[in-house]
Scaffold this motif. Structure first.
Motif, PDB file in Angstrom:
ATOM      1  N   UNK A 243       0.816  -1.207   0.000  1.00  0.00           N
ATOM      2  CA  UNK A 243       0.000   0.000   0.000  1.00  0.00           C
ATOM      3  C   UNK A 243       0.853   1.261   0.000  1.00  0.00           C
ATOM      4  N   UNK A 244       1.883   1.287   0.814  1.00  0.00           N
ATOM      5  CA  UNK A 244       2.631   2.528   0.979  1.00  0.00           C
ATOM      6  C   UNK A 244       3.848   2.591   0.071  1.00  0.00           C
ATOM      7  N   UNK A 245       4.867   1.817   0.415  1.00  0.00           N
ATOM      8  CA  UNK A 245       6.148   1.947  -0.260  1.00  0.00           C
ATOM      9  C   UNK A 245       6.149   1.514  -1.698  1.00  0.00           C
ATOM     10  N   UNK A 246       5.601   0.349  -1.984  1.00  0.00           N
ATOM     11  CA  UNK A 246       5.657  -0.169  -3.342  1.00  0.00           C
ATOM     12  C   UNK A 246       4.942   0.725  -4.320  1.00  0.00           C
ATOM     13  N   UNK A 247       3.749   1.166  -3.957  1.00  0.00           N
ATOM     14  CA  UNK A 247       2.999   2.025  -4.859  1.00  0.00           C
ATOM     15  C   UNK A 247       3.613   3.419  -4.913  1.00  0.00           C
ATOM     16  N   UNK A 248       4.218   3.855  -3.816  1.00  0.00           N
ATOM     17  CA  UNK A 248       4.791   5.197  -3.790  1.00  0.00           C
ATOM     18  C   UNK A 248       5.974   5.305  -4.745  1.00  0.00           C
TER      19      UNK A 248
ATOM     20  N   UNK B 278       9.185  -1.585 -14.584  1.00  0.00           N
ATOM     21  CA  UNK B 278      10.340  -0.732 -14.250  1.00  0.00           C
ATOM     22  C   UNK B 278      11.019  -1.134 -12.940  1.00  0.00           C
ATOM     23  N   UNK B 279      10.228  -1.448 -11.929  1.00  0.00           N
ATOM     24  CA  UNK B 279      10.814  -1.818 -10.634  1.00  0.00           C
ATOM     25  C   UNK B 279      11.602  -3.118 -10.757  1.00  0.00           C
ATOM     26  N   UNK B 280      11.037  -4.090 -11.431  1.00  0.00           N
ATOM     27  CA  UNK B 280      11.728  -5.375 -11.567  1.00  0.00           C
ATOM     28  C   UNK B 280      12.935  -5.251 -12.490  1.00  0.00           C
ATOM     29  N   UNK B 281      12.831  -4.407 -13.506  1.00  0.00           N
ATOM     30  CA  UNK B 281      13.982  -4.169 -14.376  1.00  0.00           C
ATOM     31  C   UNK B 281      15.116  -3.537 -13.584  1.00  0.00           C
ATOM     32  N   UNK B 282      14.776  -2.567 -12.747  1.00  0.00           N
ATOM     33  CA  UNK B 282      15.785  -1.933 -11.896  1.00  0.00           C
ATOM     34  C   UNK B 282      16.457  -2.923 -10.965  1.00  0.00           C
TER      35      UNK B 282
END
Length: 145
Positions: free
Chosen positions: A89-94, A106-110
């Motif tokens: 809810x907080x960090x991942x979506x932020x 993008x997150x998994x590529x990073x």
């Protein structure tokens, strides 16, 4: 050449350039996610810029010091990003909120870029340690017989 010069080993320059490419790709990925209205996004751009001096050093002359700094930065990034992805809810979506999407490609590529850089650093440091040991620059870990 000095003993700290990682480029003396065969393949060290190619490994350094590969890691430099991964660092630049990671920085570009962060810049693609910029949102000028988000303070977190601007902080993310600043942290992406931190990767560039190491990338430059790894590209030109991959020293043991540059590899250690890169590995430390990679471990830190992996820990921070894994934490962001683990908070639905907080960090991942932020982290990806500037585009209104949940953490995705993008997150998994990073994470993959950082993991590749970390693996390159581990290989480089392990190879440097073996080379230094063969040249008699490191004490033996075995007790004399």
């Amino acid at each position: 050449m000095t003993t700290a010069d990682g480029a003396a080993r065969p393949g060290a320059r190619a490994l350094g350039r590969a890691a430099a490419g991964l660092a630049v790709a990671g920085s570009l990925l962060h810049l693609l996610l910029l949102d000028a209205t988000s303070l977190a996004s601007l902080a993310m751009a600043a942290t992406a810029a931190v990767c560039l001096p190491c990338a430059w050093q790894l590209w030109r002359r991959p020293t043991r010091s540059a590899w250690r700094t890169t590995v430390l930065a990679d471990v830190t990034m992996l820990l921070l990003h894994a934490q962001l992805l683990g908070e639905p809810a907080a960090g991942g979506a932020a982290h990806a909120a500037h585009h209104g999407a949940a953490p995705g490609a993008p997150a998994w590529t990073g994470l993959a870029l950082v993991a590749g850089s970390l693996a390159a650093g581990a290989v480089a440091l392990a190879g440097d340690r073996r080379a230094r040991h063969r040249r008699g620059l490191l004490p033996s870990v075995h007790a004399p017989a």
